[in-house]
Design an enzyme around this catalytic site. Structure first.
Site, short mmCIF file in Angstrom:
data_model
loop_
_atom_site.label_atom_id
_atom_site.label_comp_id
_atom_site.label_asym_id
_atom_site.label_seq_id
_atom_site.Cartn_x
_atom_site.Cartn_y
_atom_site.Cartn_z
N GLY A 85 0.83 -1.19 0.00
CA GLY A 85 0.00 0.00 0.00
C GLY A 85 0.86 1.24 0.00
N GLN A 136 3.15 9.96 1.11
CA GLN A 136 4.42 9.21 1.11
C GLN A 136 5.27 9.48 -0.13
OE1 GLN A 136 2.42 5.27 2.14
NE2 GLN A 136 4.40 5.09 3.15
N CYS A 188 6.09 0.01 7.25
CA CYS A 188 5.72 1.16 6.42
C CYS A 188 6.90 1.54 5.55
CB CYS A 188 5.31 2.32 7.33
SG CYS A 188 4.82 3.79 6.43
N LEU A 189 6.65 1.79 4.27
CA LEU A 189 7.75 2.15 3.36
C LEU A 189 8.41 3.46 3.78
CD1 LEU A 189 6.16 1.21 -0.09
CD2 LEU A 189 7.86 -0.08 1.21
N HIS A 247 -4.37 1.40 7.33
CA HIS A 247 -3.02 1.96 7.44
C HIS A 247 -2.86 3.15 6.48
CE1 HIS A 247 1.55 1.37 7.76
NE2 HIS A 247 1.42 2.19 6.74
N GLU A 248 -3.29 2.96 5.22
CA GLU A 248 -3.10 4.01 4.21
C GLU A 248 -4.01 5.21 4.48
OE1 GLU A 248 -0.47 3.71 2.69
OE2 GLU A 248 -0.24 1.56 2.99
N HIS A 256 -2.56 7.53 6.94
CA HIS A 256 -1.53 8.43 6.39
C HIS A 256 -2.13 9.77 5.96
CE1 HIS A 256 2.33 6.40 6.19
NE2 HIS A 256 1.80 5.30 5.71
ZN LIG Z 1 2.67 3.48 5.74
#
Ligand SMILES: [Zn+2]
Length: 155
Positions: free
Chosen positions: A46, A51, A90-91, A132-133, A136
């Site tokens: 995701g 991000q 998380c990236l 999660h997304e 953000h």
């Molecule tokens: Zn994340």
């Protein structure tokens, strides 16, 4: 398409509340394509627009069942059910993992890449990725509500 640079914590864009998308333009569709390509190249499931440094309400998710893009996603609180604790990463926070409690099932409303209203019922990993997304977009990172956090450097 292009692979975009993934913003890392503590970049302030990750803490900003992202702006709603007022019109699904060509620019937004290109952003979605680039976000998907960026997510795949980073082996993520995701990605949210903040991000990649874009403070707008756009997310993409693919848990291995095909790409899903959502614009202005809203989780229906009444339709969220069950609780599940599982590990997340998380990236934007490479090398860090944590156990996070999430609703097991959620319903998410939003627009798809063509600008149509869409309603997604999700469970398990798909539901977790959507939560999660969507977090953000409100400047929330999983480390904010993780029950236990582990960094690879701790080992
Ligand atoms: Zn994340």
């Amino acid at each position: 398409m292009a692979i975009l640079e993934i913003v890392k914590d503590p970049d302030p864009v990750l803490r900003r509340k992202a702006e709603p998308v007022t019109q699904v333009t060509k620019r937004i569709r290109r952003l979605i394509k680039d976000m998907l390509e960026t997510m795949y190249s980073a082996d993520g499931v995701g990605l949210a627009a903040p991000q990649v440094g874009v403070s707008e309400r756009v997310i993409v998710v693919d848990i291995g069942e095909g790409p899903v893009a959502l614009i202005n996603p809203e989780i229906e609180i009444d339709e969220a059910s069950g609780k599940e604790i599982d590990v997340e990463g998380c990236l934007s926070i490479p090398g860090t993992f944590g156990y996070v409690e999430r609703a097991e099932e959620v319903v998410v409303n939003g627009l798809n890449e063509t600008g149509r209203s869409t309603r997604i019922k999700a469970e398990g990993l798909f539901a977790r990725a959507l939560q999660h997304e969507t977090d953000h977009l409100d400047g929330v990172l999983f480390i904010d509500h993780a029950l236990e956090i582990q960094s690879e450097t701790d080992k």
